[in-house]
Motif scaffolding. Structure first.
Motif, PDB file in Angstrom:
ATOM      1  N   GLY A  30       0.675  -1.113   0.062  1.00  0.00           N
ATOM      2  CA  GLY A  30       0.241   0.176   0.237  1.00  0.00           C
ATOM      3  C   GLY A  30       0.711   1.279   0.200  1.00  0.00           C
ATOM      4  O   GLY A  30       2.004   1.161  -0.283  1.00  0.00           O
ATOM      5  N   ALA A  31      -0.092   2.337   0.216  1.00  0.00           N
ATOM      6  CA  ALA A  31       0.923   4.028  -0.204  1.00  0.00           C
ATOM      7  C   ALA A  31       0.650   4.195   1.669  1.00  0.00           C
ATOM      8  O   ALA A  31       0.163   3.272   2.413  1.00  0.00           O
ATOM      9  N   TRP A  32       2.691   4.543   2.147  1.00  0.00           N
ATOM     10  CA  TRP A  32       2.205   5.002   3.645  1.00  0.00           C
ATOM     11  C   TRP A  32       3.217   6.456   3.456  1.00  0.00           C
ATOM     12  O   TRP A  32       4.295   6.529   2.315  1.00  0.00           O
ATOM     13  N   ALA A  33       2.502   7.348   4.295  1.00  0.00           N
ATOM     14  CA  ALA A  33       2.376   8.314   4.270  1.00  0.00           C
ATOM     15  C   ALA A  33       3.664   9.208   5.925  1.00  0.00           C
ATOM     16  O   ALA A  33       2.908   8.445   6.522  1.00  0.00           O
ATOM     17  N   THR A  34       4.631  10.314   5.571  1.00  0.00           N
ATOM     18  CA  THR A  34       5.034  10.254   7.024  1.00  0.00           C
ATOM     19  C   THR A  34       3.721  11.163   7.911  1.00  0.00           C
ATOM     20  O   THR A  34       3.494  11.090   8.923  1.00  0.00           O
ATOM     21  N   SER A  35       2.416  11.216   7.477  1.00  0.00           N
ATOM     22  CA  SER A  35       0.557  12.122   7.994  1.00  0.00           C
ATOM     23  C   SER A  35      -0.195  11.209   7.106  1.00  0.00           C
ATOM     24  O   SER A  35      -0.192  11.450   5.831  1.00  0.00           O
ATOM     25  N   ALA A  36      -0.692  11.219   8.319  1.00  0.00           N
ATOM     26  CA  ALA A  36      -1.840  10.377   7.815  1.00  0.00           C
ATOM     27  C   ALA A  36      -2.548  11.530   6.837  1.00  0.00           C
ATOM     28  O   ALA A  36      -3.804  11.121   5.924  1.00  0.00           O
ATOM     29  N   GLU A  37      -2.595  13.170   7.518  1.00  0.00           N
ATOM     30  CA  GLU A  37      -3.649  13.662   6.608  1.00  0.00           C
ATOM     31  C   GLU A  37      -3.164  14.281   5.645  1.00  0.00           C
ATOM     32  O   GLU A  37      -3.800  14.651   5.393  1.00  0.00           O
ATOM     33  N   GLN A  38      -1.901  13.929   5.015  1.00  0.00           N
ATOM     34  CA  GLN A  38      -1.619  14.966   4.113  1.00  0.00           C
ATOM     35  C   GLN A  38      -1.597  13.442   2.600  1.00  0.00           C
ATOM     36  O   GLN A  38      -1.315  14.157   1.652  1.00  0.00           O
ATOM     37  N   CYS A  39      -1.946  12.515   2.774  1.00  0.00           N
ATOM     38  CA  CYS A  39      -2.161  10.900   1.850  1.00  0.00           C
ATOM     39  C   CYS A  39      -2.349  11.949   0.972  1.00  0.00           C
ATOM     40  O   CYS A  39      -1.597  11.803  -0.388  1.00  0.00           O
ATOM     41  N   ARG A  40      -3.546  12.662   0.190  1.00  0.00           N
ATOM     42  CA  ARG A  40      -4.203  12.996  -0.970  1.00  0.00           C
ATOM     43  C   ARG A  40      -2.697  13.808  -1.272  1.00  0.00           C
ATOM     44  O   ARG A  40      -3.218  14.203  -2.535  1.00  0.00           O
ATOM     45  N   LYS A  41      -2.238  14.530  -0.898  1.00  0.00           N
ATOM     46  CA  LYS A  41      -0.990  15.614  -1.064  1.00  0.00           C
ATOM     47  C   LYS A  41      -0.239  14.912  -1.549  1.00  0.00           C
ATOM     48  O   LYS A  41       0.888  15.187  -2.723  1.00  0.00           O
ATOM     49  N   VAL A  42       0.530  14.145  -0.933  1.00  0.00           N
ATOM     50  CA  VAL A  42       1.403  12.817  -1.471  1.00  0.00           C
ATOM     51  C   VAL A  42       1.263  11.781  -2.380  1.00  0.00           C
ATOM     52  O   VAL A  42       2.091  11.500  -3.347  1.00  0.00           O
ATOM     53  N   PHE A  43       0.136  11.394  -2.649  1.00  0.00           N
ATOM     54  CA  PHE A  43      -0.062  10.167  -3.343  1.00  0.00           C
ATOM     55  C   PHE A  43      -1.837  10.732  -3.977  1.00  0.00           C
ATOM     56  O   PHE A  43      -1.908  11.282  -3.847  1.00  0.00           O
ATOM     57  N   ALA A  44      -1.180  10.050  -5.712  1.00  0.00           N
ATOM     58  CA  ALA A  44      -2.323  10.416  -5.993  1.00  0.00           C
ATOM     59  C   ALA A  44      -2.695   9.365  -8.146  1.00  0.00           C
ATOM     60  O   ALA A  44      -1.512   8.300  -7.642  1.00  0.00           O
ATOM     61  N   HIS A  45      -4.068   8.863  -7.733  1.00  0.00           N
ATOM     62  CA  HIS A  45      -4.031   8.036  -9.227  1.00  0.00           C
ATOM     63  C   HIS A  45      -4.459   8.829 -10.458  1.00  0.00           C
ATOM     64  O   HIS A  45      -4.459  10.126 -10.697  1.00  0.00           O
ATOM     65  N   LYS A  46      -2.991   8.012 -11.359  1.00  0.00           N
ATOM     66  CA  LYS A  46      -3.060   8.356 -12.818  1.00  0.00           C
ATOM     67  C   LYS A  46      -2.715   7.612 -13.760  1.00  0.00           C
ATOM     68  O   LYS A  46      -2.263   7.060 -13.762  1.00  0.00           O
ATOM     69  N   GLY A  47      -3.265   8.381 -14.988  1.00  0.00           N
ATOM     70  CA  GLY A  47      -2.940   7.250 -16.230  1.00  0.00           C
ATOM     71  C   GLY A  47      -4.297   6.568 -16.220  1.00  0.00           C
ATOM     72  O   GLY A  47      -5.054   6.577 -15.639  1.00  0.00           O
ATOM     73  N   ARG A  48      -4.280   6.196 -17.503  1.00  0.00           N
ATOM     74  CA  ARG A  48      -5.596   4.495 -17.767  1.00  0.00           C
ATOM     75  C   ARG A  48      -5.131   4.144 -17.139  1.00  0.00           C
ATOM     76  O   ARG A  48      -6.915   3.494 -16.844  1.00  0.00           O
ATOM     77  N   ALA A  49      -4.486   3.326 -16.866  1.00  0.00           N
ATOM     78  CA  ALA A  49      -4.132   2.540 -15.271  1.00  0.00           C
ATOM     79  C   ALA A  49      -4.515   2.838 -14.041  1.00  0.00           C
ATOM     80  O   ALA A  49      -4.753   2.000 -13.161  1.00  0.00           O
ATOM     81  N   ASN A  50      -5.216   3.691 -13.528  1.00  0.00           N
ATOM     82  CA  ASN A  50      -5.102   4.760 -12.444  1.00  0.00           C
ATOM     83  C   ASN A  50      -4.662   3.697 -11.626  1.00  0.00           C
ATOM     84  O   ASN A  50      -4.689   3.252 -10.219  1.00  0.00           O
ATOM     85  N   GLN A  51      -3.184   4.139 -11.858  1.00  0.00           N
ATOM     86  CA  GLN A  51      -1.627   3.610 -11.046  1.00  0.00           C
ATOM     87  C   GLN A  51      -1.378   4.365 -10.194  1.00  0.00           C
ATOM     88  O   GLN A  51      -1.524   5.945 -10.185  1.00  0.00           O
ATOM     89  N   LEU A  52      -1.024   4.278  -8.926  1.00  0.00           N
ATOM     90  CA  LEU A  52      -1.054   5.115  -7.558  1.00  0.00           C
ATOM     91  C   LEU A  52       0.521   5.359  -7.981  1.00  0.00           C
ATOM     92  O   LEU A  52       1.255   4.997  -8.205  1.00  0.00           O
ATOM     93  N   THR A  53       0.615   6.488  -8.106  1.00  0.00           N
ATOM     94  CA  THR A  53       1.959   7.717  -7.974  1.00  0.00           C
ATOM     95  C   THR A  53       1.788   8.775  -6.974  1.00  0.00           C
ATOM     96  O   THR A  53       1.397   8.640  -6.117  1.00  0.00           O
ATOM     97  N   PHE A  54       3.556   9.314  -7.176  1.00  0.00           N
ATOM     98  CA  PHE A  54       3.212  10.354  -6.313  1.00  0.00           C
ATOM     99  C   PHE A  54       2.866  11.834  -7.048  1.00  0.00           C
ATOM    100  O   PHE A  54       3.468  11.802  -8.209  1.00  0.00           O
ATOM    101  N   THR A  55       2.357  12.627  -5.939  1.00  0.00           N
ATOM    102  CA  THR A  55       2.074  14.378  -6.531  1.00  0.00           C
ATOM    103  C   THR A  55       3.374  14.939  -7.073  1.00  0.00           C
ATOM    104  O   THR A  55       4.183  14.396  -6.817  1.00  0.00           O
ATOM    105  N   ASN A  56       3.360  15.722  -7.056  1.00  0.00           N
ATOM    106  CA  ASN A  56       4.886  16.248  -8.024  1.00  0.00           C
ATOM    107  C   ASN A  56       5.560  17.215  -7.004  1.00  0.00           C
ATOM    108  O   ASN A  56       6.635  17.039  -6.989  1.00  0.00           O
ATOM    109  N   PHE A  57       4.319  17.051  -5.474  1.00  0.00           N
ATOM    110  CA  PHE A  57       5.506  18.059  -4.449  1.00  0.00           C
ATOM    111  C   PHE A  57       4.881  17.267  -3.192  1.00  0.00           C
ATOM    112  O   PHE A  57       4.832  17.817  -2.216  1.00  0.00           O
ATOM    113  N   SER A  58       4.752  16.071  -3.504  1.00  0.00           N
ATOM    114  CA  SER A  58       4.976  15.057  -2.226  1.00  0.00           C
ATOM    115  C   SER A  58       5.349  15.074  -1.028  1.00  0.00           C
ATOM    116  O   SER A  58       5.414  14.736  -0.195  1.00  0.00           O
TER     117      SER A  58
END
Length: 137
Positions: A30-58
């Motif tokens: 899964g995805a692990w962030a240093t702050s649970a409140e910041q998850c949506r600012k660190v990770f995003a789903h991108k592309g046709r496959a909806n792959q989990l990746t990092f945001t630009n300013f994670s």
């Protein structure tokens, strides 16, 4: 198989897997962030496959990593898990990481606090540790 033998086999299997000493590996996937409140600012789903990746300013929001069954990914590194040993609440992982410049082996010491919290420990550096929270995105 005779019914009595079959019953014994079922009971024996239940006893073996029901023992308190029997430990299953901690699910790190899964995805692990240093702050649970910041998850949506660190990770995003991108592309046709909806792959989990990092945001630009994670990194601005504490960063994190994505754990897959055979690898760990950060924003700038992709690491293949070479070995893993679970010992109760402690997880020892050795990974081979490839960045844009070089390849290196890294050892991670993780302690499972609960199903959604782990602590990365740095042996030899007293008091140095980083908490990570599982992101449910």
């Amino acid at each position: 198989m005779k019914p009595v033998r079959k019953l014994r086999a079922i009971v024996a299997t239940g006893v073996i897997f029901g023992l308190p000493g029997y430990a299953q590996a901690f699910d790190l996937t899964g995805a692990w962030a240093t702050s649970a409140e910041q998850c949506r600012k660190v990770f995003a789903h991108k592309g046709r496959a909806n792959q989990l990746t990092f945001t630009n300013f994670s990194g601005v929001y504490g960063g994190g990593f994505i754990a897959e069954p055979d690898r760990l990914r950060s924003k700038f590194e992709n690491c293949k898990i070479k070995s893993r040993k679970d010992d109760g609440q402690t997880i020892n992982i050795i990974v081979g990481c490839a960045s844009g410049i070089m390849v290196s082996n890294v050892q991670f010491f993780l302690k499972a606090v609960d199903d959604d919290t782990i602590t990365r420990q740095f042996p030899g550096i007293e008091g140095m540790e980083v908490n990570y929270h599982r992101c449910k995105i």
